[in-house]
Write a protein that holds these residues in place. Sequence first.
Motif, PDB file in Angstrom:
ATOM      1  N   SER A  43     -15.865  47.918  28.748  1.00  0.00           N
ATOM      2  CA  SER A  43     -14.751  48.189  29.226  1.00  0.00           C
ATOM      3  C   SER A  43     -13.532  47.588  28.462  1.00  0.00           C
ATOM      4  O   SER A  43     -13.759  46.665  27.826  1.00  0.00           O
ATOM      5  CB  SER A  43     -14.489  47.289  30.698  1.00  0.00           C
ATOM      6  N   THR A  44     -12.673  48.354  28.419  1.00  0.00           N
ATOM      7  CA  THR A  44     -11.532  48.155  27.366  1.00  0.00           C
ATOM      8  C   THR A  44     -10.311  47.769  27.887  1.00  0.00           C
ATOM      9  O   THR A  44      -9.809  48.142  28.949  1.00  0.00           O
ATOM     10  CB  THR A  44     -11.402  48.800  26.023  1.00  0.00           C
ATOM     11  N   ASN A  45      -9.395  47.047  27.048  1.00  0.00           N
ATOM     12  CA  ASN A  45      -7.988  46.925  27.424  1.00  0.00           C
ATOM     13  C   ASN A  45      -7.397  47.031  26.133  1.00  0.00           C
ATOM     14  O   ASN A  45      -7.616  46.328  25.230  1.00  0.00           O
ATOM     15  CB  ASN A  45      -7.817  45.389  27.826  1.00  0.00           C
ATOM     16  N   TYR A  46      -6.052  47.537  26.260  1.00  0.00           N
ATOM     17  CA  TYR A  46      -5.292  47.535  24.934  1.00  0.00           C
ATOM     18  C   TYR A  46      -3.839  47.153  25.223  1.00  0.00           C
ATOM     19  O   TYR A  46      -3.376  47.207  26.176  1.00  0.00           O
ATOM     20  CB  TYR A  46      -5.240  49.197  24.619  1.00  0.00           C
ATOM     21  N   ALA A  47      -3.233  46.773  24.117  1.00  0.00           N
ATOM     22  CA  ALA A  47      -1.850  46.369  24.081  1.00  0.00           C
ATOM     23  C   ALA A  47      -1.046  48.083  24.419  1.00  0.00           C
ATOM     24  O   ALA A  47      -1.389  48.606  23.845  1.00  0.00           O
ATOM     25  CB  ALA A  47      -1.203  45.729  22.862  1.00  0.00           C
ATOM     26  N   ASP A  48       0.099  47.909  25.019  1.00  0.00           N
ATOM     27  CA  ASP A  48       0.689  48.840  25.180  1.00  0.00           C
ATOM     28  C   ASP A  48       1.186  49.535  23.923  1.00  0.00           C
ATOM     29  O   ASP A  48       1.345  51.065  23.776  1.00  0.00           O
ATOM     30  CB  ASP A  48       1.999  48.932  26.204  1.00  0.00           C
ATOM     31  N   SER A  49       1.402  49.072  23.038  1.00  0.00           N
ATOM     32  CA  SER A  49       2.092  49.278  21.632  1.00  0.00           C
ATOM     33  C   SER A  49       0.995  50.294  20.742  1.00  0.00           C
ATOM     34  O   SER A  49       1.395  50.852  19.761  1.00  0.00           O
ATOM     35  CB  SER A  49       2.462  48.201  20.728  1.00  0.00           C
ATOM     36  N   VAL A  50      -0.353  50.063  21.122  1.00  0.00           N
ATOM     37  CA  VAL A  50      -1.345  50.804  20.353  1.00  0.00           C
ATOM     38  C   VAL A  50      -2.054  51.724  21.186  1.00  0.00           C
ATOM     39  O   VAL A  50      -2.941  52.342  20.483  1.00  0.00           O
ATOM     40  CB  VAL A  50      -2.220  49.521  19.805  1.00  0.00           C
ATOM     41  N   LYS A  51      -1.844  51.706  22.546  1.00  0.00           N
ATOM     42  CA  LYS A  51      -2.837  52.768  23.120  1.00  0.00           C
ATOM     43  C   LYS A  51      -2.314  54.342  22.654  1.00  0.00           C
ATOM     44  O   LYS A  51      -1.253  54.707  22.465  1.00  0.00           O
ATOM     45  CB  LYS A  51      -2.034  52.725  24.907  1.00  0.00           C
ATOM     46  N   GLY A  52      -3.534  54.776  22.741  1.00  0.00           N
ATOM     47  CA  GLY A  52      -3.478  56.257  22.238  1.00  0.00           C
ATOM     48  C   GLY A  52      -3.690  56.534  20.627  1.00  0.00           C
ATOM     49  O   GLY A  52      -3.904  57.341  20.217  1.00  0.00           O
ATOM     50  N   ARG A  53      -3.443  54.994  20.049  1.00  0.00           N
ATOM     51  CA  ARG A  53      -3.654  55.300  18.515  1.00  0.00           C
ATOM     52  C   ARG A  53      -4.863  54.370  18.077  1.00  0.00           C
ATOM     53  O   ARG A  53      -5.442  54.943  17.112  1.00  0.00           O
ATOM     54  CB  ARG A  53      -2.234  54.575  17.979  1.00  0.00           C
ATOM     55  N   PHE A  54      -5.239  53.329  18.874  1.00  0.00           N
ATOM     56  CA  PHE A  54      -6.323  52.626  18.176  1.00  0.00           C
ATOM     57  C   PHE A  54      -7.315  52.705  19.290  1.00  0.00           C
ATOM     58  O   PHE A  54      -7.248  52.975  20.614  1.00  0.00           O
ATOM     59  CB  PHE A  54      -5.838  51.129  18.173  1.00  0.00           C
ATOM     60  N   THR A  55      -8.490  52.549  18.775  1.00  0.00           N
ATOM     61  CA  THR A  55      -9.889  52.357  19.508  1.00  0.00           C
ATOM     62  C   THR A  55     -10.730  51.672  19.210  1.00  0.00           C
ATOM     63  O   THR A  55     -11.163  51.246  18.073  1.00  0.00           O
ATOM     64  CB  THR A  55     -10.644  53.775  19.641  1.00  0.00           C
ATOM     65  N   ILE A  56     -11.217  50.606  20.173  1.00  0.00           N
ATOM     66  CA  ILE A  56     -12.070  49.479  20.022  1.00  0.00           C
ATOM     67  C   ILE A  56     -13.202  49.964  20.457  1.00  0.00           C
ATOM     68  O   ILE A  56     -13.759  50.631  21.431  1.00  0.00           O
ATOM     69  CB  ILE A  56     -11.622  48.285  20.671  1.00  0.00           C
ATOM     70  N   SER A  57     -14.454  49.419  19.828  1.00  0.00           N
ATOM     71  CA  SER A  57     -15.795  49.673  20.236  1.00  0.00           C
ATOM     72  C   SER A  57     -16.683  48.492  19.678  1.00  0.00           C
ATOM     73  O   SER A  57     -16.319  47.595  18.835  1.00  0.00           O
ATOM     74  CB  SER A  57     -16.371  51.110  19.663  1.00  0.00           C
ATOM     75  N   ARG A  58     -17.693  48.309  20.279  1.00  0.00           N
ATOM     76  CA  ARG A  58     -18.811  47.344  19.667  1.00  0.00           C
ATOM     77  C   ARG A  58     -20.130  47.791  19.699  1.00  0.00           C
ATOM     78  O   ARG A  58     -20.484  48.828  20.492  1.00  0.00           O
ATOM     79  CB  ARG A  58     -18.493  46.066  20.689  1.00  0.00           C
ATOM     80  N   ASP A  59     -20.931  46.951  18.928  1.00  0.00           N
ATOM     81  CA  ASP A  59     -22.490  47.278  18.912  1.00  0.00           C
ATOM     82  C   ASP A  59     -23.145  45.780  19.409  1.00  0.00           C
ATOM     83  O   ASP A  59     -22.854  44.699  18.692  1.00  0.00           O
ATOM     84  CB  ASP A  59     -22.744  47.398  17.531  1.00  0.00           C
TER      85      ASP A  59
END
Length: 115
Positions: free
Chosen positions: A55-71
């Motif tokens: 589950s992810t959460n983004y700052a409004d300023s980066v939504k749609g441009r940045f993608t977080i992921s993890r291993d």
Amino acid sequence: QVQLVESGGGLVQAGGSLRLSCVASGRISINVMGWYRQAPGKQRELVAIVNTSGSTNYADSVKGRFTISRDNAKNTVFLQMNSLKPEDTAVYYCNAHYWNGRDYWGQGTQVTVSS
């Protein structure tokens, strides 16, 4: 002592892309991993976080441009940054929040976006 090692920062033109990586030492499972940034003269702010379930959460300023992921197996978190803007220029810090409540930070990696 947990250490977070970041990589992937640099200089890019507006509209370009960068991918940040952060590896946490040790094999202890991490609850939440995330990225924060701090621009000159400004407070550190949340960019994006991801929990063990994805589950992810983004700052409004980066939504749609940045993608977080993890291993989870490698205690590694990534931040794919696309369509970068000059206002994304900052030092980006990796954060690991463990189940025991402790927080650890990376040393920071500079991201500079030229116009």
